[in-house]
Design an enzyme around this catalytic site. Structure first.
Site, PDB file in Angstrom:
ATOM      1  N   ASN A 174      14.621  -7.365   2.375  1.00 13.24           N
ATOM      2  CA  ASN A 174      13.961  -6.848   1.163  1.00 13.24           C
ATOM      3  C   ASN A 174      14.088  -7.974  -0.035  1.00 13.24           C
ATOM      4  OD1 ASN A 174      12.900  -5.073  -0.877  1.00 13.24           O
ATOM      5  ND2 ASN A 174      14.068  -3.251   0.318  1.00 13.24           N
ATOM      6  N   PHE A 211       9.900   2.612  -6.505  1.00 14.37           N
ATOM      7  CA  PHE A 211       9.289   3.832  -5.804  1.00 14.37           C
ATOM      8  C   PHE A 211       8.336   4.749  -6.455  1.00 14.37           C
ATOM      9  CE2 PHE A 211      13.569   3.157  -2.835  1.00 14.37           C
ATOM     10  CZ  PHE A 211      12.978   2.638  -1.989  1.00 14.37           C
ATOM     11  N   ASP A 240       0.844  -1.238  -0.037  1.00 15.54           N
ATOM     12  CA  ASP A 240       0.018   0.018   0.018  1.00 15.54           C
ATOM     13  C   ASP A 240       0.782   1.305   0.039  1.00 15.54           C
ATOM     14  OD1 ASP A 240      -2.088   1.688   0.183  1.00 15.54           O
ATOM     15  OD2 ASP A 240      -3.076   1.113   2.009  1.00 15.54           O
ATOM     16  N   LYS A 275      15.998  -1.328   6.879  1.00 17.15           N
ATOM     17  CA  LYS A 275      15.928  -2.674   6.176  1.00 17.15           C
ATOM     18  C   LYS A 275      16.901  -3.077   5.102  1.00 17.15           C
ATOM     19  CE  LYS A 275      12.003  -4.535   3.356  1.00 17.15           C
ATOM     20  NZ  LYS A 275      10.568  -4.659   3.084  1.00 17.15           N
ATOM     21  N   ASN A 326       9.478  -7.781  -9.116  1.00 17.91           N
ATOM     22  CA  ASN A 326       9.135  -6.457  -9.463  1.00 17.91           C
ATOM     23  C   ASN A 326      10.278  -5.557  -9.655  1.00 17.91           C
ATOM     24  OD1 ASN A 326       9.352  -4.012  -7.253  1.00 17.91           O
ATOM     25  ND2 ASN A 326       9.399  -6.032  -6.046  1.00 17.91           N
ATOM     26  N   TYR A 361       4.035  -9.888   2.021  1.00 17.45           N
ATOM     27  CA  TYR A 361       3.501  -9.232   0.944  1.00 17.45           C
ATOM     28  C   TYR A 361       2.950 -10.255   0.046  1.00 17.45           C
ATOM     29  CZ  TYR A 361       3.244  -6.273  -3.080  1.00 17.45           C
ATOM     30  OH  TYR A 361       2.953  -5.515  -4.182  1.00 17.45           O
ATOM     31  N   ASN A 407      15.716  -1.358  -7.052  1.00 14.77           N
ATOM     32  CA  ASN A 407      15.085  -0.800  -8.153  1.00 14.77           C
ATOM     33  C   ASN A 407      15.522   0.707  -8.162  1.00 14.77           C
ATOM     34  OD1 ASN A 407      14.018  -3.205  -9.084  1.00 14.77           O
ATOM     35  ND2 ASN A 407      12.312  -2.867  -7.493  1.00 14.77           N
ATOM     36  N   THR A 408      16.131   1.257  -7.413  1.00 14.12           N
ATOM     37  CA  THR A 408      16.648   2.549  -7.559  1.00 14.12           C
ATOM     38  C   THR A 408      18.064   2.693  -7.669  1.00 14.12           C
ATOM     39  OG1 THR A 408      14.989   3.472  -6.104  1.00 14.12           O
ATOM     40  CG2 THR A 408      16.793   4.628  -6.294  1.00 14.12           C
ATOM     41  N   SER A 427      16.252  -1.424  -1.543  1.00 19.47           N
ATOM     42  CA  SER A 427      15.370  -1.841  -2.779  1.00 19.47           C
ATOM     43  C   SER A 427      16.723  -1.867  -3.900  1.00 19.47           C
ATOM     44  CB  SER A 427      14.343  -0.694  -2.931  1.00 19.47           C
ATOM     45  OG  SER A 427      14.224  -0.531  -4.473  1.00 19.47           O
TER      46      SER A 427
HETATM   47  C1  LIG Z   1       5.747  -4.999  -5.601  1.00 16.81           C
HETATM   48  C2  LIG Z   1       6.517  -4.761  -4.586  1.00 16.81           C
HETATM   49  C3  LIG Z   1       7.069  -3.627  -4.093  1.00 16.81           C
HETATM   50  C4  LIG Z   1       7.646  -3.247  -2.926  1.00 16.81           C
HETATM   51  N1  LIG Z   1       8.062  -2.242  -2.373  1.00 16.81           N
HETATM   52  C5  LIG Z   1       8.552  -2.027  -1.492  1.00 16.81           C
HETATM   53  C6  LIG Z   1       9.035  -0.695  -0.986  1.00 16.81           C
HETATM   54  O1  LIG Z   1       8.610   0.395  -1.401  1.00 16.81           O
HETATM   55  N2  LIG Z   1       9.831  -0.734   0.013  1.00 16.81           N
HETATM   56  C7  LIG Z   1      10.420  -1.758   0.849  1.00 16.81           C
HETATM   57  O2  LIG Z   1      10.872  -1.769   1.745  1.00 16.81           O
HETATM   58  N3  LIG Z   1      10.023  -3.059   0.294  1.00 16.81           N
HETATM   59  C8  LIG Z   1       9.092  -3.124  -0.573  1.00 16.81           C
HETATM   60  N4  LIG Z   1       8.996  -4.464  -1.073  1.00 16.81           N
HETATM   61  C9  LIG Z   1       9.531  -5.554  -0.546  1.00 16.81           C
HETATM   62  C10 LIG Z   1       8.518  -6.210   0.587  1.00 16.81           C
HETATM   63  O3  LIG Z   1       8.057  -5.272   1.660  1.00 16.81           O
HETATM   64  C11 LIG Z   1       9.189  -7.507   1.034  1.00 16.81           C
HETATM   65  O4  LIG Z   1      10.586  -7.029   1.632  1.00 16.81           O
HETATM   66  C12 LIG Z   1       9.713  -8.426   0.072  1.00 16.81           C
HETATM   67  O5  LIG Z   1       8.487  -8.497  -0.721  1.00 16.81           O
HETATM   68  C13 LIG Z   1       9.417  -9.865   0.726  1.00 16.81           C
HETATM   69  O6  LIG Z   1       8.443 -10.289   1.478  1.00 16.81           O
HETATM   70  P1  LIG Z   1       7.398 -11.318   0.613  1.00 16.81           P
HETATM   71  O7  LIG Z   1       8.255 -12.418   0.176  1.00 16.81           O
HETATM   72  O8  LIG Z   1       6.430 -11.479   1.858  1.00 16.81           O
HETATM   73  O9  LIG Z   1       6.869 -10.761  -0.460  1.00 16.81           O
HETATM   74  C14 LIG Z   1       8.077  -4.318  -2.350  1.00 16.81           C
HETATM   75  C15 LIG Z   1       8.007  -5.792  -2.813  1.00 16.81           C
HETATM   76  C16 LIG Z   1       7.039  -5.866  -3.860  1.00 16.81           C
HETATM   77  C17 LIG Z   1       6.493  -7.301  -4.233  1.00 16.81           C
END
Ligand SMILES: Cc1cc2nc3c(=O)[nH]c(=O)nc-3n(C[C@H](O)[C@H](O)[C@H](O)COP(=O)(O)O)c2cc1C
Length: 378
Positions: free
Chosen positions: A259, A122, A72, A230, A118, A334, A189-190, A187
């Site tokens: 992450n 951001f 979210d 993180k 993904n 997530y 992706n940045t 992350s």
């Molecule tokens: C589409 C997507 C966007 C994410 N965006 C962020 C983010 O903005 N900041 C962050 O710290 N982690 C982000 N994450 C990482 C998740 O918070 C989490 O650390 C990661 O997905 C591993 O958990 P999971 O296996 O339960 O998905 C993102 C993950 C996904 C799949």
């Protein structure tokens, strides 16, 4: 997972573009939770029947499972998450400046491996708009009834050597709304963001945020807010030790591990190959063991004396138990919500309750780090 989701939800999801399905699900959740007639069934269907109270950094959590960052990003469905029975909610990542993120498509789903790749980059409304949105929400509905965490990212336009200003500006703008803040330097992706995990940069960012923290706390006559960091699962042993040491000495209150990963397992089918071949961070089942191993390592490095939040591939109560017994006090998911549906909270909390009973333990705190005690020093 509910039978309804297994039979209908998952097949429907599989037909949709991942990002579109995601944004429809958030909108639906927001809608369902805004009407008392639909809010009640949400609660009845999805709220855990048990509570598992956990004390974390001075606050009480109803149970240890929270929503991970990224789900979210715009804080659109706060009441929805509350009504689904989450123990806490992390919104964001929020950057100082508003950003569109990377070009679409940028989210890819592999049902057979329960994983996502993904490269969102951001995409978020930025710190000013997020503060306005949260103010509006708080004015109308009050504070959420579970702790609200805010994930802080870095704006793409901000040069790396100005990162501490970017993070601390967002932190300042959102300080009154969040209960806990997570500095995300992991992350993939940045561009070059993960370089901020190095000693000097990381301590600069944490110190800048702590300075703001002290000022805001004094101004509002309340305690300063917990700040966590993180990390990425690609750090080697020495790098991990250094990040932990730097974070502790700079005044960070705990660590979120981990992450998404840039590594990939071997694909088992052409469709997995297609998803795994995408650039970006992988989450979900393939990340599970990797992140649990990180939690174990951090627990050992810190002798179990520094709070760890475990995230990565939690799909059920067994996965959650592994993370907790590896050393995590709280856990987040997530991908689990994507592949197992909204019933995952209830099934994990009820499952953890059973596990505590089986082990003759009375609280989650008693289970934290248990695997180290039963396996001896690994
Ligand atoms: C589409 C997507 C966007 C994410 N965006 C962020 C983010 O903005 N900041 C962050 O710290 N982690 C982000 N994450 C990482 C998740 O918070 C989490 O650390 C990661 O997905 C591993 O958990 P999971 O296996 O339960 O998905 C993102 C993950 C996904 C799949």
């Amino acid at each position: 997972m509910g039978l309804g989701f297994r039979l209908f939800g998952r097949p429907i999801l599989a037909l949709q573009d991942s990002e579109r399905a995601h944004s429809r699900a958030i909108k639906l959740l927001k809608l369902l939770s805004s009407n008392p007639l639909t809010r009640l069934p949400l609660r009845i269907l999805y709220n855990p029947n048990k509570t598992l109270p956990v004390q974390f950094l001075g606050s009480q959590y109803p149970h240890p499972l929270g929503l991970a960052a990224g789900m979210d990003k715009k804080a659109e469905a706060l009441r929805g998450w509350e009504n689904l029975g989450l123990g806490f909610i992390e919104i964001g990542g929020i950057t100082e400046l508003e950003q569109l993120g990377n070009p679409k498509p940028r989210m890819f789903r592999s049902g057979s491996s329960k994983s996502l790749v993904n490269r969102m980059g951001f995409n978020n409304p930025g710190s000013e708009k997020t503060a306005e949105n949260l103010k509006r929400h708080f004015d109308k509905f009050g504070r959420p009834n579970v702790p609200l965490w805010i994930n802080l990212g870095k704006s793409k336009l901000t040069p790396l050597d100005k990162s501490s200003e970017d993070y601390s500006t967002t932190f300042k703008r959102l300080w009154v709304y969040g209960d806990v803040f997570v500095i995300n330097v992991s992350s993939p992706n940045t561009p070059n963001l993960r370089e901020l995990q190095n000693d000097e940069e990381l301590s600069k960012i944490i110190s800048a945020c702590q300075e703001v923290n002290k000022k805001m706390a004094a101004e509002h006559k309340i305690d300063s807010k917990p700040i966590l960091v993180k990390i990425a699962p690609e750090l080697d042993d020495d790098q991990l030790k250094l990040v932990v040491k730097t974070a502790i000495t700079s005044g960070c209150d705990g660590i979120v591990a981990t992450n998404t990963t840039t590594t990939r397992p071997d694909p088992n089918s052409p469709s997995e190959e297609k998803v795994f071949g995408q650039k970006g961070g992988m989450s979900g089942k393939p990340l599970n063991k990797i992140s649990t191993e990180f939690i174990k390592q951090i627990y050992r490095i810190t002798d179990g004396n520094w709070p760890i939040i475990g995230v990565g591939g939690i799909m059920n109560a067994d996965d959650a138990w592994e993370k907790i017994t590896a050393g995590a006090t709280l856990i987040q998911a997530y991908s689990g919500f994507v592949f197992e549906g909204a019933g995952i909270t209830k099934s994990i909390v009820n499952g953890l309750h059973k596990k505590l009973k089986q082990h003759g333990l009375s609280s989650i705190e008693d289970a934290v780090g248990l695997s180290h005690k039963t396996e001896g020093v690994e």
